[in-house]
Design a protein around this motif. Structure first.
Motif, PDB file in Angstrom:
ATOM      1  N   PHE A 223       6.493   3.205 -23.477  1.00 26.36           N
ATOM      2  CA  PHE A 223       6.570   3.722 -22.101  1.00 26.36           C
ATOM      3  C   PHE A 223       7.270   2.716 -21.189  1.00 26.36           C
ATOM      4  O   PHE A 223       8.151   3.080 -20.409  1.00 26.36           O
ATOM      5  N   ALA A 224       6.887   1.446 -21.320  1.00 27.26           N
ATOM      6  CA  ALA A 224       7.487   0.397 -20.491  1.00 27.26           C
ATOM      7  C   ALA A 224       8.976   0.265 -20.785  1.00 27.26           C
ATOM      8  O   ALA A 224       9.789   0.120 -19.864  1.00 27.26           O
TER       9      ALA A 224
ATOM     10  N   LEU B 248       3.254   3.207 -12.416  1.00 27.74           N
ATOM     11  CA  LEU B 248       3.686   3.197 -13.814  1.00 27.74           C
ATOM     12  C   LEU B 248       2.640   2.543 -14.710  1.00 27.74           C
ATOM     13  O   LEU B 248       2.459   2.949 -15.859  1.00 27.74           O
TER      14      LEU B 248
ATOM     15  N   ALA C 288      10.798   3.084 -19.047  1.00 26.13           N
ATOM     16  CA  ALA C 288      10.874   2.881 -17.601  1.00 26.13           C
ATOM     17  C   ALA C 288      11.870   1.777 -17.253  1.00 26.13           C
ATOM     18  O   ALA C 288      12.634   1.895 -16.284  1.00 26.13           O
TER      19      ALA C 288
ATOM     20  N   GLU D 212       2.082   1.783 -25.136  1.00 29.57           N
ATOM     21  CA  GLU D 212       2.438   1.312 -23.797  1.00 29.57           C
ATOM     22  C   GLU D 212       3.813   0.637 -23.779  1.00 29.57           C
ATOM     23  O   GLU D 212       4.562   0.757 -22.811  1.00 29.57           O
TER      24      GLU D 212
ATOM     25  N   SER E 166       0.918   4.575 -17.854  1.00 31.36           N
ATOM     26  CA  SER E 166       1.051   4.041 -19.222  1.00 31.36           C
ATOM     27  C   SER E 166      -0.258   4.113 -19.994  1.00 31.36           C
ATOM     28  O   SER E 166      -0.257   4.131 -21.229  1.00 31.36           O
TER      29      SER E 166
ATOM     30  N   VAL F  17       2.104  -2.610 -16.830  1.00 29.42           N
ATOM     31  CA  VAL F  17       1.689  -2.086 -18.130  1.00 29.42           C
ATOM     32  C   VAL F  17       0.766  -3.051 -18.858  1.00 29.42           C
ATOM     33  O   VAL F  17      -0.248  -2.649 -19.429  1.00 29.42           O
TER      34      VAL F  17
ATOM     35  N   GLY G 120       8.596   7.646 -20.200  1.00 31.70           N
ATOM     36  CA  GLY G 120       8.723   6.480 -19.326  1.00 31.70           C
ATOM     37  C   GLY G 120      10.057   6.467 -18.611  1.00 31.70           C
ATOM     38  O   GLY G 120      10.130   6.154 -17.411  1.00 31.70           O
TER      39      GLY G 120
END
Length: 203
Positions: free
Chosen positions: A149-150, A135, A153, A146, A139, A56, A9
Motif C-alpha cells: 500500500f505504501a 493513508l 501511495a 502495508e 493501510s 504506515v 495505495g
C-alpha cells in the motif's frame, strides 16, 4: 508485493494529491517556467514518501499499544474523506475560476526555490492529515501488505509531481479552462466518498 493493494495505495494517493493547492500550483508554475523542475518534483515526492512511511509504519506499533485506535482512526478518516469530498463537489459546482499560473515573477536560484517548495510541503497542516493520518489509517485494512500500500501511495506521488512538472507546458490550455477543474473536483469527490464508505464498513 500485492498488486491489488499496490493499486489501491496508488489510487488513494493520487486522489488526495491532485486536489488544487498551493504546492501543486507551485510545481505547475515551475514547470511552465522551466526552472529547477527536477529538483522541485523530487523534493515534493520524497517529502511525501517520508510522511507516508511514517504513517504506515507508525500505525501498527500504535495500535498494538492501543487497540481502540484502529476503529477510531477509520471513523476519523471516513469523516475527513466525506468532508474533503463535499468540499471538492462544492468546488465543482460553484467554481468559475481557472488556476493562475502567471510566469512574470523574477527567476529564483535553486536554494531559494527548494526552500519555498519545502515550505509549501512541510508547513501545510493538511499534508499530515493526508499522508501520516489518513493513508496510515487506510493501510491498516491490509494486514501484512502495508508495504504494498505504501509503495503504491509513494509511486502516486512520484508519478503525479513529475508528470505535473514536466507536462505543465502541455497542460497549460487545460488548466486555463474552469470546466476542466470542475470535472476533476467532481471525480475527486466520488473517489473520496467511495473510500469513506469502505472505512466505515471496516470500523
Amino acid at each position: 508485493m500485492n498488486l491489488s493493494v499496490f493499486l489501491t495505495g496508488m489510487t488513494m494517493g493520487l486522489s488526495l494529491i491532485v486536489a488544487i493547492g498551493a504546492q501543486n500550483a507551485f510545481v505547475l508554475r515551475q514547470g511552465l517556467r522551466h526552472e529547477h523542475v527536477f529538483a522541485v518534483c523530487l523534493a515534493c515526492a520524497v517529502s511525501d514518501a517520508i510522511l507516508i512511511l511514517l504513517g504506515v509504519t507508525g500505525f501498527g506499533k500504535m495500535m498494538a499499544l492501543a487497540p481502540w485506535l484502529d476503529p477510531a482512526m477509520r471513523l476519523f478518516g471516513a469523516a475527513f474523506l466525506i468532508w474533503y469530498g463535499g468540499k471538492s463537489l462544492l468546488s465543482a459546482l460553484r467554481s468559475g475560476e481557472a488556476l493562475a499560473v502567471g510566469a512574470g515573477a523574477e527567476k529564483r536560484g535553486l536554494p531559494a526555490t527548494l526552500l519555498a517548495c519545502l515550505a509549501f510541503t512541510w508547513l501545510n497542516p493538511h499534508v499530515y492529515l493526508d499522508t501520516v493520518v489518513l493513508l496510515g489509517s487506510i493501510s491498516t485494512q491490509f494486514p501484512g501488505f502495508e508495504a504494498s500500500f505504501a509503495a503504491g501511495a509513494m509511486s502516486a506521488s512520484f508519478l503525479f509531481f513529475f508528470s505535473l512538472g514536466y507536462g505543465a507546458k502541455r497542460l497549460r490550455p487545460l488548466f486555463a479552462r474552469p470546466s476542466a477543474w470542475r470535472v476533476l473536483e467532481a471525480a475527486i469527490a466520488l473517489v473520496m466518498w467511495t473510500i469513506a464508505l469502505g472505512l466505515i464498513a471496516g470500523a
